[in-house]
Design a protein around this motif. Structure first.
Motif, mmCIF file in Angstrom:
data_model
loop_
_atom_site.group_PDB
_atom_site.id
_atom_site.type_symbol
_atom_site.label_atom_id
_atom_site.label_comp_id
_atom_site.label_asym_id
_atom_site.label_seq_id
_atom_site.Cartn_x
_atom_site.Cartn_y
_atom_site.Cartn_z
ATOM 1 N N UNK A 78 -0.266 -38.229 25.300
ATOM 2 C CA UNK A 78 -0.691 -37.025 24.432
ATOM 3 C C UNK A 78 -0.689 -35.922 24.033
ATOM 4 N N UNK A 79 1.524 -35.954 23.946
ATOM 5 C CA UNK A 79 2.346 -35.807 23.033
ATOM 6 C C UNK A 79 3.206 -35.584 21.812
ATOM 7 N N UNK A 80 3.347 -37.103 22.273
ATOM 8 C CA UNK A 80 3.579 -37.543 21.412
ATOM 9 C C UNK A 80 2.758 -38.357 20.026
ATOM 10 N N UNK A 81 2.974 -38.733 18.932
ATOM 11 C CA UNK A 81 2.957 -39.186 18.080
ATOM 12 C C UNK A 81 3.209 -40.892 17.404
ATOM 13 N N UNK A 82 2.823 -41.702 17.021
ATOM 14 C CA UNK A 82 3.175 -42.742 16.614
ATOM 15 C C UNK A 82 4.138 -42.284 15.530
ATOM 16 N N UNK A 83 4.617 -41.843 15.412
ATOM 17 C CA UNK A 83 5.447 -41.264 13.424
ATOM 18 C C UNK A 83 6.753 -41.610 13.794
ATOM 19 N N UNK A 84 7.777 -42.251 12.972
ATOM 20 C CA UNK A 84 8.738 -42.872 13.136
ATOM 21 C C UNK A 84 9.723 -41.656 11.277
ATOM 22 N N UNK A 85 10.995 -41.366 11.503
ATOM 23 C CA UNK A 85 11.087 -41.090 10.220
ATOM 24 C C UNK A 85 12.999 -41.876 9.540
ATOM 25 N N UNK A 86 13.363 -42.442 8.541
ATOM 26 C CA UNK A 86 14.915 -43.480 8.477
ATOM 27 C C UNK A 86 15.753 -42.254 8.377
ATOM 28 N N UNK A 87 16.902 -42.099 8.967
ATOM 29 C CA UNK A 87 17.465 -40.901 8.611
ATOM 30 C C UNK A 87 19.304 -41.844 7.797
ATOM 31 N N UNK A 88 19.280 -41.375 6.756
ATOM 32 C CA UNK A 88 20.527 -42.496 6.575
ATOM 33 C C UNK A 88 22.185 -40.884 6.238
ATOM 34 N N UNK A 89 23.042 -41.194 5.714
ATOM 35 C CA UNK A 89 24.259 -40.827 5.851
ATOM 36 C C UNK A 89 24.204 -39.754 3.854
ATOM 37 N N UNK A 90 24.356 -38.971 3.908
ATOM 38 C CA UNK A 90 24.031 -37.838 3.015
ATOM 39 C C UNK A 90 22.886 -37.411 2.452
ATOM 40 N N UNK A 91 21.728 -37.986 3.103
ATOM 41 C CA UNK A 91 20.743 -37.405 2.373
ATOM 42 C C UNK A 91 19.813 -36.379 4.149
ATOM 43 N N UNK A 92 19.916 -37.361 5.077
ATOM 44 C CA UNK A 92 19.673 -37.606 6.016
ATOM 45 C C UNK A 92 18.143 -37.680 6.047
ATOM 46 N N UNK A 93 16.586 -37.365 6.111
ATOM 47 C CA UNK A 93 15.622 -38.104 6.161
ATOM 48 C C UNK A 93 15.557 -38.592 4.942
ATOM 49 N N UNK A 94 14.634 -39.868 4.664
ATOM 50 C CA UNK A 94 14.866 -40.423 3.652
ATOM 51 C C UNK A 94 13.369 -41.187 3.103
ATOM 52 N N UNK A 95 12.837 -41.733 4.652
ATOM 53 C CA UNK A 95 11.586 -42.054 4.753
ATOM 54 C C UNK A 95 11.146 -41.351 5.810
ATOM 55 N N UNK A 96 9.484 -40.756 5.734
ATOM 56 C CA UNK A 96 8.841 -40.560 6.811
ATOM 57 C C UNK A 96 7.759 -41.454 7.239
ATOM 58 N N UNK A 97 7.404 -42.242 8.096
ATOM 59 C CA UNK A 97 6.104 -42.646 8.173
ATOM 60 C C UNK A 97 5.618 -42.682 9.411
ATOM 61 N N UNK A 98 4.620 -43.540 9.380
ATOM 62 C CA UNK A 98 3.823 -43.407 11.166
ATOM 63 C C UNK A 98 2.528 -44.481 11.198
ATOM 64 N N UNK A 99 2.089 -45.087 12.604
ATOM 65 C CA UNK A 99 0.583 -46.202 12.902
ATOM 66 C C UNK A 99 -0.053 -44.687 12.218
ATOM 67 N N UNK A 100 -0.728 -45.204 11.794
ATOM 68 C CA UNK A 100 -2.220 -44.356 11.337
ATOM 69 C C UNK A 100 -2.897 -44.299 12.798
ATOM 70 N N UNK A 101 -4.264 -43.381 12.636
ATOM 71 C CA UNK A 101 -4.931 -42.853 13.579
ATOM 72 C C UNK A 101 -6.195 -44.094 13.478
ATOM 73 N N UNK A 102 -6.738 -44.830 14.243
ATOM 74 C CA UNK A 102 -7.362 -45.791 14.080
ATOM 75 C C UNK A 102 -9.138 -45.137 14.824
ATOM 76 N N UNK A 103 -8.692 -44.112 15.637
ATOM 77 C CA UNK A 103 -9.614 -44.331 16.801
ATOM 78 C C UNK A 103 -10.518 -42.833 16.614
ATOM 79 N N UNK A 104 -12.065 -43.098 16.192
ATOM 80 C CA UNK A 104 -12.924 -42.157 15.227
ATOM 81 C C UNK A 104 -12.729 -40.965 16.076
ATOM 82 N N UNK A 105 -12.604 -41.093 17.405
ATOM 83 C CA UNK A 105 -13.465 -39.927 17.762
ATOM 84 C C UNK A 105 -12.226 -38.507 17.926
ATOM 85 N N UNK A 106 -10.847 -39.679 18.149
ATOM 86 C CA UNK A 106 -9.407 -39.269 18.313
ATOM 87 C C UNK A 106 -8.532 -38.513 16.747
ATOM 88 N N UNK A 107 -8.796 -38.916 15.674
ATOM 89 C CA UNK A 107 -8.217 -38.466 14.598
ATOM 90 C C UNK A 107 -9.761 -37.055 14.189
#
Length: 569
Positions: free
Chosen positions: A477-506
């Motif tokens: 209940x503190x974190x979310x299923x998110x992820x960032x892909x970091x690469x040399x030269x630019x840092x964050x290249x991709x940002x993504x996540x598993x989406x919240x599929x539970x109606x009440x929670x979202x």
């Protein structure tokens, strides 16, 4: 099949070159692509003796032999290499040919140059078919080395330079490889809207789309030209309606003929319509329409507030929840007053969504996609990458090879923060303080990928407070299923996540973030009706080009950059 093998097996549709002993005209032009001559393994030597028509723009030109002939370096944009062209004074006026930027189309014979020259083939011109002259005194893109900053002031001509042309071909290759990767993995390409009523990020930094201002300006001009009716004009019209009404009543009382009554009713209706128009016009007021002290968006084009999209993610999710694997690839917009070398107001995003998939699947897809693009550039754009390595970033090719062949490191956000805190204890200084709960700054991301691991890093499970409402809440209940892909030269290249599929929670998350529920009711429907676990990510396309080329400023890797104060062409 490995990604490297898949790329190698894909037909080279970017610029198919037929390396036979004859050279063919372009399918839709009466000329031969310069790439199909100089791009051969033998540099074109095997084509000696063939007659061809070539066209392009002069990179450099010089008269030789006391003005008896001229050397031209010709480039048509099909590859970074030039074709050397030799023109005799009897064929054309040499002074019209040699200026940088001149466009020429010539017929001639390909010949092997004398030994000791760097060219493997040259074109001896027999006739000049076309000459598009340039006045060297006025041409703003001379052959001298120009800064990328200078070129931003000449967007319409900068693609004639070697650097911008190389970036254009690399950008084209990355776009092609994007479609190739997702099509090979059975994703459906979905076109999401540019105009939206949803704020995907909840950031509020959006360009508004409205016709209220132009309509208000049009009305103001109209009211000056045709002022609204006065009270006395309206009163006179009301009096006329009253009189015509009385006349109809009088005819009915007198049992007049049906024709006379009908004619009188027609006159009554005419004056009623005229009064209605006068009353409507009297209500018109200059300025933007308001209701209860606020702008009345029901009078706007879409009858509600509308914006340029910051992401196609929410819309493309509707298709993921029906046809499973989808992606969108298009322009997105951010009205952020940022003048940094990493920000644009208009930029392109690649955004896949995968149904029946979780965060692990998301990270696997992101890693495979980045490696695929790196392999694609190495296999199909090496000449342009060599140009970038020589002129801008000598390590760019090695970086592509490293990313293409190295498994990405995967660490949780908590582990990342612990590593950064250890670095601080060891004497490393960051401008931004490190503590659990912060949004990692570019300096933190680049430390992890460039210094600590020296390879791509995927950081996952971020604090919910710094991530968007649609990311799936973890069991802690503190974190979310998110992820960032970091690469040399630019840092964050991709940002993504598993989406919240539970109606009440979202629903709760939307309210937590102070967002109104009404604009997201359609998004909530995806959870109400046949919900499914799904995930996705967004790759900033220009950031990928920065990573690949080693160029420092994002304004130089998009053809027509838009940023605060500038929207040229």
């Amino acid at each position: 099949m490995a990604e490297t093998d898949q790329v190698a097996a894909t037909a080279d549709q970017l610029a198919a070159v037929n390396f036979t002993d004859s050279v063919q005209n372009h399918a839709f032009s009466d000329r031969v692509l310069i790439r199909s001559i100089v791009g051969r393994p033998d540099g074109g030597a095997g084509l000696a003796g063939q007659r061809v028509r070539a066209g392009g723009w002069v990179k450099t030109g010089r008269e030789q032999g006391k003005g008896t002939f001229a050397f031209l370096e010709l480039n048509d944009g099909s590859c970074p290499a030039n074709l050397q062209v030799i023109v005799d004074a009897g064929v054309a006026v040499l002074s019209k040919l040699v200026a940088t930027g001149t466009c020429v189309v010539v017929d001639g014979i390909l010949k092997v140059p004398p030994e000791g020259t760097k060219q493997r083939i040259e074109l001896r011109v027999e006739s000049a078919v076309h000459i598009g002259e340039v006045d060297p005194a006025k041409y703003p893109i001379p052959k001298t080395k120009l800064t990328l900053e200078f070129l931003r002031d000449h967007l319409h001509l900068r693609s004639r330079t070697n650097t911008i042309a190389a970036i254009a071909r690399i950008r084209n290759a990355l776009a092609f490889s994007t479609h190739s990767f997702f099509q090979e993995h059975h994703f459906l390409y979905v076109h999401t809207p540019i105009i939206t009523t949803s704020d995907c990020e909840g950031a509020g930094e959006m360009f508004q789309v409205t016709t209220l201002i132009s309509e208000a300006e049009k009305l103001e001009k109209d009211l000056i030209k045709n002022p609204p009716p006065s009270e006395s004009e309206i009163e006179a019209a009301r009096q006329l309606v009253s009189e015509r009404g009385a006349a109809v009543k009088q005819l009915k009382d007198a049992k007049a003929s049906k024709a006379d009554i009908s004619a009188s009713v027609v006159e009554l209706n005419k004056v009623k319509e005229s009064l209605s128009k006068l009353e409507e016009r009297s209500k018109l007021k200059p300025g933007i329409p308001q209701k209860d002290g606020k702008i009345d968006y029901t009078q706007d084009f879409f009858a509600r507030q509308a914006f340029l999209t910051v992401s196609g993610q929410l819309q493309v999710e509707t298709y993921a929840c029906a046809v499973s694997n989808v992606y969108t690839f298009g322009p997105t917009f951010r009205a952020e007053q940022s003048h940094t070398s990493r920000h644009l107001a208009e930029f392109w995003m690649v955004e896949p969504e995968i149904a029946f998939a979780d965060l692990q699947d998301d990270m696997n897809c992101a890693e495979a996609y980045v490696k695929y693009m790196c392999n694609w550039l190495l296999g199909k754009c090496l000449d342009d990458m060599e140009f970038m390595a020589k002129n801008y970033d000598k390590g760019c090719i090695d970086r592509l090879r490293m990313v293409a062949s190295t498994p990405f490191v995967r660490i949780s956000y908590t582990e990342a923060v612990e590593l950064l805190e250890e670095a601080v204890k060891g004497g490393k200084k960051f401008e931004n303080a490190v503590e659990w709960g912060i949004d990692l700054a570019s300096e933190h991301e680049r430390y992890l990928t460039e210094v600590k691991f020296q390879k791509p890093v995927i950081v996952y499970n971020y604090p919910k407070g710094i991530k968007a409402f649609y990311m799936r809440l973890n069991d802690d209940l503190k974190t979310v299923a998110a992820m960032d892909v970091l690469v040399p030269k630019v840092g964050e290249l991709i940002g993504g996540s598993q989406r919240e599929e539970r109606y009440e929670v979202i629903r709760e998350r939307i309210m937590e973030m102070g967002l109104p529920l009404e604009p997201y009711e359609w998004y909530l429907d995806l959870r109400r009706y046949g919900t499914v676990k799904h995930c996705g990510f967004g790759l900033g396309f220009e950031r990928m080009i920065l990573f690949a080329t080693g160029i420092d400023n994002i304004r130089d890797v998009i053809p027509f950059p838009r940023y605060p104060g500038r929207a040229d062409l």
